[in-house]
Enzyme design. Sequence first.
Site, PDB file in Angstrom:
ATOM      1  CG  HIS A  70       1.931  -0.514   4.564  1.00 20.76           C
ATOM      2  ND1 HIS A  70       2.066  -0.155   3.244  1.00 20.76           N
ATOM      3  CD2 HIS A  70       2.518  -1.714   4.688  1.00 20.76           C
ATOM      4  CE1 HIS A  70       2.727  -1.106   2.602  1.00 20.76           C
ATOM      5  NE2 HIS A  70       3.019  -2.052   3.452  1.00 20.76           N
ATOM      6  CB  CYS A 133       2.582  -4.508   0.837  1.00 21.61           C
ATOM      7  SG  CYS A 133       4.246  -4.570   1.544  1.00 21.61           S
ATOM      8  CD  GLN A 151       8.563   4.376  -2.467  1.00 13.62           C
ATOM      9  OE1 GLN A 151       7.962   5.242  -3.078  1.00 13.62           O
ATOM     10  NE2 GLN A 151       8.289   3.084  -2.587  1.00 13.62           N
ATOM     11  CB  SER A 174       5.066   1.405  -3.454  1.00 12.24           C
ATOM     12  OG  SER A 174       6.456   1.238  -3.322  1.00 12.24           O
ATOM     13  CG  HIS A 177       1.354   3.391   1.163  1.00 13.35           C
ATOM     14  ND1 HIS A 177       2.026   2.206   1.279  1.00 13.35           N
ATOM     15  CD2 HIS A 177       1.981   4.071   0.171  1.00 13.35           C
ATOM     16  CE1 HIS A 177       3.018   2.166   0.398  1.00 13.35           C
ATOM     17  NE2 HIS A 177       2.994   3.290  -0.289  1.00 13.35           N
TER      18      HIS A 177
END
Length: 183
Positions: A70, A133, A151, A174, A177
């Site tokens: 990701h 990330c 999530q 977050s 993505h």
Amino acid sequence: RSLDCKVPGVPFYKPNLSHMSGLPEGWSSKQSKSHDGKTYYINNATGGTTWTYPTEPAVGPTASAVQVLHLLKKHSGSRRPASWRCDNITQSKEVAIQQIAQFRRTLEKAEQEGGYEALLKLFQSIAYEESDCGSHERGGDLGMFGRGQMQKPFEDASFGLKVGEMSGLVDTDSGIHIILRIA
């Protein structure tokens, strides 16, 4: 005059018009031969049948775990607006969306021109350089994970992809993505 053209002893053909009938995606219908022509519904992904009219798209058997790469872009509204790249992320959500959308266009072009291997290589490269990330060190690879570990929007997108398929933009607490399922 009645439109019921059923003649005793003569089977009555009723075409499958599920593509026109509004059945949810992945379902078809047939007339039962053993239940006096009653309609039943077939989940095309599993082959399972039901007498109940389906209200949701058909779902096939799901994997117990997936592996994805990701790319994440955080924004000022992210759950933790900091990363290895920046201690205090102040960019807006709109900017994060624009960045991820541009990465996705670049990745789509790479896939069109060079296939899955080109997509995979470029995805890993962009993730390494640009993702907010910690998985950037592994080209965005999160390893194998099961349901309940990520999530919900991320999990749903990951499990909804086929191996080798890339997601659209996925919005979580977050950040924004894109996901590439690799296993």
